[in-house]
Design a protein around this motif. Structure first.
Motif, short mmCIF file in Angstrom:
data_model
loop_
_atom_site.label_atom_id
_atom_site.label_comp_id
_atom_site.label_asym_id
_atom_site.label_seq_id
_atom_site.Cartn_x
_atom_site.Cartn_y
_atom_site.Cartn_z
N LYS A 12 -2.06 -5.76 38.73
CA LYS A 12 -2.44 -4.88 39.84
C LYS A 12 -3.58 -3.95 39.42
O LYS A 12 -4.50 -3.70 40.20
CB LYS A 12 -1.23 -4.07 40.30
N ARG A 13 -3.50 -3.44 38.20
CA ARG A 13 -4.56 -2.55 37.71
C ARG A 13 -5.90 -3.29 37.66
O ARG A 13 -6.93 -2.76 38.09
CB ARG A 13 -4.20 -2.03 36.32
N LYS A 14 -5.88 -4.53 37.19
CA LYS A 14 -7.11 -5.32 37.13
C LYS A 14 -7.63 -5.61 38.54
O LYS A 14 -8.83 -5.54 38.80
CB LYS A 14 -6.87 -6.63 36.38
N ALA A 15 -6.70 -5.92 39.45
CA ALA A 15 -7.11 -6.20 40.83
C ALA A 15 -7.75 -4.96 41.45
O ALA A 15 -8.75 -5.07 42.19
CB ALA A 15 -5.89 -6.63 41.65
N ILE A 16 -7.21 -3.80 41.16
CA ILE A 16 -7.77 -2.55 41.69
C ILE A 16 -9.16 -2.31 41.11
O ILE A 16 -10.10 -1.95 41.83
CB ILE A 16 -6.83 -1.36 41.36
N MET A 17 -9.32 -2.51 39.81
CA MET A 17 -10.62 -2.29 39.18
C MET A 17 -11.66 -3.29 39.69
O MET A 17 -12.81 -2.92 39.95
CB MET A 17 -10.50 -2.37 37.66
N ASP A 18 -11.25 -4.54 39.85
CA ASP A 18 -12.18 -5.54 40.39
C ASP A 18 -12.59 -5.19 41.82
O ASP A 18 -13.77 -5.28 42.18
CB ASP A 18 -11.53 -6.93 40.37
N ALA A 19 -11.62 -4.79 42.62
CA ALA A 19 -11.91 -4.42 44.01
C ALA A 19 -12.80 -3.19 44.08
O ALA A 19 -13.74 -3.13 44.87
CB ALA A 19 -10.60 -4.17 44.76
N SER A 33 -14.07 4.50 49.93
CA SER A 33 -12.83 5.27 49.98
C SER A 33 -11.73 4.55 49.21
O SER A 33 -11.81 3.35 48.95
CB SER A 33 -12.38 5.47 51.43
N MET A 34 -10.69 5.30 48.88
CA MET A 34 -9.54 4.68 48.22
C MET A 34 -8.86 3.68 49.16
O MET A 34 -8.26 2.70 48.70
CB MET A 34 -8.57 5.74 47.74
N ASP A 35 -8.94 3.92 50.46
CA ASP A 35 -8.42 2.95 51.43
C ASP A 35 -9.16 1.62 51.32
O ASP A 35 -8.55 0.55 51.37
CB ASP A 35 -8.55 3.50 52.86
N ASP A 36 -10.50 1.70 51.21
CA ASP A 36 -11.31 0.49 51.06
C ASP A 36 -10.85 -0.31 49.84
O ASP A 36 -10.71 -1.53 49.89
CB ASP A 36 -12.79 0.84 50.89
N ILE A 37 -10.66 0.40 48.75
CA ILE A 37 -10.30 -0.24 47.49
C ILE A 37 -8.91 -0.87 47.60
O ILE A 37 -8.69 -2.00 47.16
CB ILE A 37 -10.36 0.77 46.34
N ALA A 38 -7.98 -0.16 48.20
CA ALA A 38 -6.61 -0.68 48.37
C ALA A 38 -6.62 -1.97 49.20
O ALA A 38 -5.95 -2.95 48.86
CB ALA A 38 -5.73 0.37 49.02
N LYS A 39 -7.40 -1.97 50.27
CA LYS A 39 -7.47 -3.16 51.12
C LYS A 39 -8.07 -4.34 50.37
O LYS A 39 -7.56 -5.47 50.44
CB LYS A 39 -8.30 -2.87 52.37
N LEU A 40 -9.15 -4.10 49.63
CA LEU A 40 -9.78 -5.18 48.86
C LEU A 40 -8.86 -5.72 47.78
O LEU A 40 -8.86 -6.92 47.48
CB LEU A 40 -11.09 -4.68 48.24
N ALA A 41 -8.08 -4.83 47.19
CA ALA A 41 -7.18 -5.23 46.10
C ALA A 41 -5.87 -5.80 46.62
O ALA A 41 -5.06 -6.30 45.83
CB ALA A 41 -6.91 -4.04 45.19
N ALA A 42 -5.66 -5.69 47.93
CA ALA A 42 -4.41 -6.15 48.56
C ALA A 42 -3.19 -5.43 47.99
O ALA A 42 -2.16 -6.04 47.69
CB ALA A 42 -4.26 -7.66 48.43
N VAL A 43 -3.33 -4.11 47.81
CA VAL A 43 -2.22 -3.27 47.37
C VAL A 43 -2.18 -2.04 48.27
O VAL A 43 -3.10 -1.79 49.05
CB VAL A 43 -2.38 -2.83 45.89
N SER A 44 -1.14 -1.26 48.15
CA SER A 44 -1.05 -0.03 48.94
C SER A 44 -1.91 1.06 48.30
O SER A 44 -2.20 1.02 47.11
CB SER A 44 0.40 0.44 49.01
N LYS A 45 -2.29 2.04 49.12
CA LYS A 45 -3.06 3.15 48.56
C LYS A 45 -2.21 3.91 47.54
O LYS A 45 -2.75 4.43 46.55
CB LYS A 45 -3.53 4.08 49.68
N GLN A 46 -0.91 3.95 47.76
CA GLN A 46 -0.02 4.60 46.80
C GLN A 46 -0.10 3.92 45.43
O GLN A 46 -0.08 4.59 44.40
CB GLN A 46 1.42 4.56 47.32
#
Length: 206
Positions: A12-19, A33-46
Motif C-alpha cells: 500500500k505504501r508503494k502504491a501511494i508513492m507511485d500514485a 490533493s491527498m484525495d487525488d492520491i488516494a483515488k489513484l492508489a485505490a486506497v482510502s484517504k485515511q
C-alpha cells in the motif's frame, strides 16, 4: 504485525508513492490533493494519512527517493580508464550515456517539479541536488583528478572542470526541455552534443 500484514502495508505504501508521483508530475504540488492520491492508489484517504502525515512529507519522501537513480551514473563516471590513446573515445562514450540518462522525460519532469517548488521547499531542493547530481559532480572531479595525475588532463580545479563538463553537455537539451515543457532532442542530436562537448572540454583541459 504479522509478516502478511507487513507485506500488505508495504504494498500500500508503494502504491501511494507511485500514485503520488504520477499526480505531482501531472498536476504539480499545489494542484495535487491527498484525495487525488488516494483515488489513484485505490486506497482510502485515511490509509494515505496512516503512512504519510501530510502532503509535504509525502512529497519530500518521493523526491528524495529518486536520488538513488544516480548510483549507476556515479559508477559509470568512476570507471573511466587512464588510457591516453582512447581518452576522447572514452569520454565521448561517457558523455553519450550521461546525456541519455539525464535527459530522460521523467528525469526532466522531476527536475521541473523540484525547481517549481524550490521557493516553498528550499531545503528539499538542496537535499535532492546534494544527494543526486552533486554526487555525480564529486565523482567526476575525482575521476578528472586521477586522469590529471596520469598526465592526461591539465586541471587546477577538478570540481570546476566537472561543472564545465556537465554544462557543455546539458546546456542545450535541458534548457530547451525546461522552456518547451518536454524534451526537444533526438538521439542523433544528443550524440552530436556529446561529441562537440568533449571536443570543447579537451580543447580546454587536455
Amino acid at each position: 504485525m504479522t509478516a502478511s500484514e507487513e507485506g500488505r502495508s508495504a504494498r500500500k505504501r508503494k502504491a501511494i508513492m507511485d500514485a503520488a508521483t504520477r499526480a505531482f508530475m501531472a498536476k504539480g504540488y499545489a494542484g495535487t490533493s491527498m484525495d487525488d492520491i488516494a483515488k489513484l492508489a485505490a486506497v482510502s484517504k485515511q490509509t494515505v494519512y496512516k503512512h504519510f502525515t501530510d502532503k509535504e512529507k509525502l512529497f519530500a519522501e518521493i523526491v528524495l527517493a529518486t536520488t538513488h537513480r544516480v548510483d549507476a551514473m556515479v559508477d559509470l563516471v568512476a570507471d573511466i580508464p587512464a588510457d591516453a590513446h582512447a581518452l576522447e573515445e572514452n569520454l565521448t562514450r561517457l558523455a553519450r550515456q550521461f546525456l541519455t540518462a539525464l535527459t530522460q522525460p521523467e528525469v526532466l519532469q522531476l527536475r521541473r517539479l523540484i525547481i517549481a517548488n524550490a521557493d516553498t521547499f528550499p531545503q528539499l531542493g538542496a537535499a535532492w541536488y546534494e544527494q543526486g547530481f552533486e554526487r555525480v559532480l564529486a565523482t567526476l572531479a575525482t575521476t578528472f583528478q586521477r586522469l590529471a595525475d596520469h598526465g592526461l588532463l591539465r586541471i587546477a580545479d577538478p570540481h570546476l572542470a566537472a561543472n564545465h563538463f556537465s554544462g557543455l553537455l546539458l546546456w542545450i537539451p535541458v534548457n530547451k526541455a525546461m522552456f518547451h515543457g518536454s524534451p526537444q532532442h533526438t538521439q542523433n542530436e544528443l550524440d552530436r552534443y556529446a561529441a562537440a562537448g568533449i571536443r570543447a572540454f579537451l580543447a580546454a583541459y587536455s
